[in-house]
Design an enzyme around this catalytic site. Sequence first.
Site, PDB file in Angstrom:
ATOM      1  N   TRP A   1      24.711  22.162 -36.214  1.00 61.92           N
ATOM      2  CA  TRP A   1      25.237  22.093 -37.565  1.00 61.92           C
ATOM      3  C   TRP A   1      26.771  22.178 -37.486  1.00 61.92           C
ATOM      4  O   TRP A   1      27.312  22.991 -36.755  1.00 61.92           O
ATOM      5  CB  TRP A   1      24.681  23.255 -38.416  1.00 61.92           C
ATOM      6  CG  TRP A   1      25.361  23.328 -39.751  1.00 61.92           C
ATOM      7  CD1 TRP A   1      25.109  22.539 -40.835  1.00 61.92           C
ATOM      8  CD2 TRP A   1      26.435  24.199 -40.106  1.00 61.92           C
ATOM      9  NE1 TRP A   1      25.979  22.855 -41.854  1.00 61.92           N
ATOM     10  CE2 TRP A   1      26.797  23.878 -41.439  1.00 61.92           C
ATOM     11  CE3 TRP A   1      27.138  25.203 -39.435  1.00 61.92           C
ATOM     12  CZ2 TRP A   1      27.817  24.536 -42.119  1.00 61.92           C
ATOM     13  CZ3 TRP A   1      28.157  25.860 -40.119  1.00 61.92           C
ATOM     14  CH2 TRP A   1      28.483  25.530 -41.445  1.00 61.92           C
TER      15      TRP A   1
ATOM     16  N   ASN B   1      18.028  21.166 -46.522  1.00 65.17           N
ATOM     17  CA  ASN B   1      18.743  22.237 -45.835  1.00 65.17           C
ATOM     18  C   ASN B   1      17.926  23.224 -45.010  1.00 65.17           C
ATOM     19  O   ASN B   1      18.341  24.378 -44.860  1.00 65.17           O
ATOM     20  CB  ASN B   1      19.569  23.015 -46.860  1.00 65.17           C
ATOM     21  CG  ASN B   1      20.841  22.264 -47.215  1.00 65.17           C
ATOM     22  OD1 ASN B   1      21.639  21.950 -46.341  1.00 65.17           O
ATOM     23  ND2 ASN B   1      20.999  21.933 -48.470  1.00 65.17           N
TER      24      ASN B   1
ATOM     25  N   TRP C   1      21.583  13.485 -51.879  1.00 66.08           N
ATOM     26  CA  TRP C   1      20.221  13.953 -51.624  1.00 66.08           C
ATOM     27  C   TRP C   1      20.262  14.852 -50.383  1.00 66.08           C
ATOM     28  O   TRP C   1      20.357  14.369 -49.270  1.00 66.08           O
ATOM     29  CB  TRP C   1      19.329  12.744 -51.380  1.00 66.08           C
ATOM     30  CG  TRP C   1      17.878  13.009 -51.166  1.00 66.08           C
ATOM     31  CD1 TRP C   1      17.294  13.738 -50.177  1.00 66.08           C
ATOM     32  CD2 TRP C   1      16.801  12.509 -51.966  1.00 66.08           C
ATOM     33  NE1 TRP C   1      15.932  13.721 -50.295  1.00 66.08           N
ATOM     34  CE2 TRP C   1      15.601  12.968 -51.394  1.00 66.08           C
ATOM     35  CE3 TRP C   1      16.736  11.693 -53.107  1.00 66.08           C
ATOM     36  CZ2 TRP C   1      14.352  12.652 -51.921  1.00 66.08           C
ATOM     37  CZ3 TRP C   1      15.491  11.385 -53.633  1.00 66.08           C
ATOM     38  CH2 TRP C   1      14.310  11.862 -53.040  1.00 66.08           C
ATOM     39  N   ASP C   2      20.165  16.144 -50.618  1.00 64.93           N
ATOM     40  CA  ASP C   2      20.370  17.120 -49.542  1.00 64.93           C
ATOM     41  C   ASP C   2      19.027  17.608 -48.980  1.00 64.93           C
ATOM     42  O   ASP C   2      17.970  17.430 -49.600  1.00 64.93           O
ATOM     43  CB  ASP C   2      21.160  18.301 -50.135  1.00 64.93           C
ATOM     44  CG  ASP C   2      22.022  19.013 -49.115  1.00 64.93           C
ATOM     45  OD1 ASP C   2      21.828  18.792 -47.913  1.00 64.93           O
ATOM     46  OD2 ASP C   2      22.883  19.802 -49.543  1.00 64.93           O
TER      47      ASP C   2
ATOM     48  N   ASP D   1      28.944  18.846 -42.521  1.00 64.39           N
ATOM     49  CA  ASP D   1      29.503  19.872 -43.411  1.00 64.39           C
ATOM     50  C   ASP D   1      30.863  20.326 -42.931  1.00 64.39           C
ATOM     51  O   ASP D   1      31.571  21.032 -43.636  1.00 64.39           O
ATOM     52  CB  ASP D   1      28.565  21.087 -43.459  1.00 64.39           C
ATOM     53  CG  ASP D   1      27.526  20.931 -44.558  1.00 64.39           C
ATOM     54  OD1 ASP D   1      27.595  19.940 -45.308  1.00 64.39           O
ATOM     55  OD2 ASP D   1      26.641  21.796 -44.656  1.00 64.39           O
TER      56      ASP D   1
ATOM     57  N   ASP E   1       0.844  -1.182   0.000  1.00 62.68           N
ATOM     58  CA  ASP E   1       0.000   0.000   0.000  1.00 62.68           C
ATOM     59  C   ASP E   1       0.888   1.243   0.000  1.00 62.68           C
ATOM     60  O   ASP E   1       1.377   1.670   1.034  1.00 62.68           O
ATOM     61  CB  ASP E   1      -0.910  -0.032   1.241  1.00 62.68           C
ATOM     62  CG  ASP E   1      -1.933   1.098   1.167  1.00 62.68           C
ATOM     63  OD1 ASP E   1      -2.034   1.727   0.087  1.00 62.68           O
ATOM     64  OD2 ASP E   1      -2.609   1.338   2.173  1.00 62.68           O
TER      65      ASP E   1
HETATM   66  C1  DGJ Z   1      24.689  21.463 -47.779  1.00 67.05           C
HETATM   67  C2  DGJ Z   1      25.550  20.235 -47.910  1.00 67.05           C
HETATM   68  O1  DGJ Z   1      25.784  19.672 -46.683  1.00 67.05           O
HETATM   69  C3  DGJ Z   1      26.838  20.623 -48.627  1.00 67.05           C
HETATM   70  O2  DGJ Z   1      27.698  19.520 -48.676  1.00 67.05           O
HETATM   71  C4  DGJ Z   1      26.501  21.119 -49.996  1.00 67.05           C
HETATM   72  O3  DGJ Z   1      25.955  20.075 -50.753  1.00 67.05           O
HETATM   73  C5  DGJ Z   1      25.534  22.281 -49.890  1.00 67.05           C
HETATM   74  N1  DGJ Z   1      24.399  21.969 -49.101  1.00 67.05           N
HETATM   75  C6  DGJ Z   1      25.085  22.707 -51.247  1.00 67.05           C
HETATM   76  O4  DGJ Z   1      24.146  23.684 -51.192  1.00 67.05           O
END
Ligand code: DGJ
Length: 728
Positions: free
Chosen positions: A198, A479, A476-477, A547, A52
């Site tokens: 980033w 952003n 293939w980015d 990056d 309890d």
């Molecule tokens: C962000 C990517 O991480 C980079 O390597 C490059 O491809 C730029 N974009 C291009 O705009």
Amino acid sequence: MGITYDGQTKTFHLQSERTSYIIQVYNGYLAHLYWGKKIDSYNHGTKLRFKDRSFSPNPDLTEPLFSLDTMPQEYPAFGNTDFHIPAYQIQLENGTTVTNFQYKSHRIVKGKDELDGLPATYVESDSEAQTLELTLIDEVIDAEIIVSYTVFTTFDVMTRSVRFVNNGSKKLKLLKAASVNVDFRESDFELITLPGAWSRERYMEREKLRSGIQMIESRRGASSHQFNPFLALVRPETTEEFGEVFGFNLVYSGNFQASVEVDQFQYSRVTMGINPFDFSWVLDPGQTFQTPEAVMVYSDQGLGGMSKTFHHLYRDRLCRGKYRNQLRPILINNWEATYFDFNEEKIVDIANASKQLGIELFVLDDGWFGKRNSDKGSLGDWFVDRDKLPNGIEHLANQIVGNDMQFGLWFEPEMISVDSDLYRAHPDWCIHVPDRSRSEGRNQLILDLTRKEVCDEVIKRVSDILASAPISYVKWDMNRHMTEVGSISLPAERQRETAHRYILGVYYVMDQITNAFPDVLFESCSGGGGRFDPGILYYMPQTWTSDNTDAISRLKIQYGTSLIYPISAMGSHVSAVPNHQVNRMTSLDIRGHVAMSGNFGYELDVSTLSEEEKMEIKEQVNWYKGVRPIIQFGDFYRLKSPFVQSHTSWMFVSDDQTEAVLAYFSTLAEANAPFTKVKLRGLDPNNVYKIVELDQEFTGQELMYAGVNIPELHGDFQSIMWTLQAKY
Ligand code: DGJ
């Protein structure tokens, strides 16, 4: 091994090679009994205990001691006596959020089903896994929750996911639907997460658990640079090689939440899934909702043991397609060499110069389409810019392929620039909220991939280019992150579905394109490593890790990433100095050694380098080709951490333990520094290995138990990379 059920105690025992996971149906609810080192048979020595407890109410009046508040659970709710973070919450048409799901039935089946519309680990034959489905039912609303567990026979892994089914006649609204919940009956753990930013992705953090909630999450529409959908609980004494680890990773690329709640009785609840923040999902009668999959790895061999399991599983049963087990080409990418400022001649110059150095693939990055001379426009207009490339992509690709190199191309398919023909034609095709301004990130908006017609147009535009030329690689980015989250295609009550529907749209588009072009190697990217997650790896077997191409920064980024993701998934390139992100000067040698610790490539203008530099690059390329299978597909061992000292070391060992590569990096030099040595791992103790660069032989035992001296490295930013060859 496998899954057994004891009807008398209503206990399920899930076993993989070295792990047990035990669940009991108790008073109709799913109780968690154990997760950890394998137990052959469990006889309830740690059976559930109740007393309890003041302020822990009782759902069943015939059992006055029983409370969900004090019972460790598998998939808990809020509202019927448990006050912790719930795994799910459902709102009924009458506005209330109280439900009561109880065990109804179970199924133990061979194999593992695909998850509808979602990436997941898979089996190639039913003998590779067993799945337990526990069906819970709330009779008042006639809804089911199916909690699924899969154990693999060849990987020491368990996966979990959940399906909600509305069999009733009224609408239900999911407010939360986590993929996994584990209630540990203890709290003497430390929590490891991979926070970042980033250009500073997946830095490792480790902290003791404290009372209350500790949480990581993304609200950005992507898994994000800021947190990876991963956490691990480890014992305070756990190291790379020893000690217990409980790792969780979500196979999902959107908003997620992962939390640990330590309560007043030192239980720790781990919950992970789609972020409930700004999320809800309407389940009409007859509809189902499938959560993403969570992968759970237990290791009693430290963090290294956990990583090895994740690496093997992800390489072999998450990644798919032709490149899954195929060596990845050494590439050169023109981004840091030219940014947007290039023409056909410049590109061909770089490609030709790199061909002479042995590089195998040329990748044309951003700026080849629309009128894209900066990041201010043209996303969505996937038509070649004839000012820059007057003869088109096909002609350029043919020239490069004619010179016996492969050709690759950059896309950012999910995005739309305001300054684009696509936006002028379809201003409502972006994620937005009517009557509100549209915030831009990198001058761009996000396409509304919750809409089928938008997905189909993206698929068509990208496919047209891929079909038009000999393109064998795509970067293939993606952003920007999501703001003003809404879709004009959804009714008011479904607006909070937008972020998840967007990710389902991304998966649909990726699935269609990657299936239509099975010979193309796809590398994902999101401003570097902003979507380095298992969801994307299901479609694209490698990711641009960051990056930040500075070798010294990369030590931490690649080390942290390797906690979960295999080396074959990590793109890493040598770039120019001073480095474009941190302005640091480092030698070509150390830049090569760091980049060669992944999927190797270059990202600089080789056509303007000195003969001496070209010669060094030629040697690097040649050397990497010799060790590529060991690095990309061998076992990876972390030996010294950049997070604790200025020395980093890691090594790669071939499957058959006959070859290995050792890398050692020293960042800042110290006066009168101590001598250093390193103990190797993963070798065959009974074999003899020649360290080729030293021309000396040692037994595996000696190298692993006593170690090997590292020569004095003079100056900042020094490194060595040695190859080991077994004698027998
Ligand atoms: C962000 C990517 O991480 C980079 O390597 C490059 O491809 C730029 N974009 C291009 O705009």
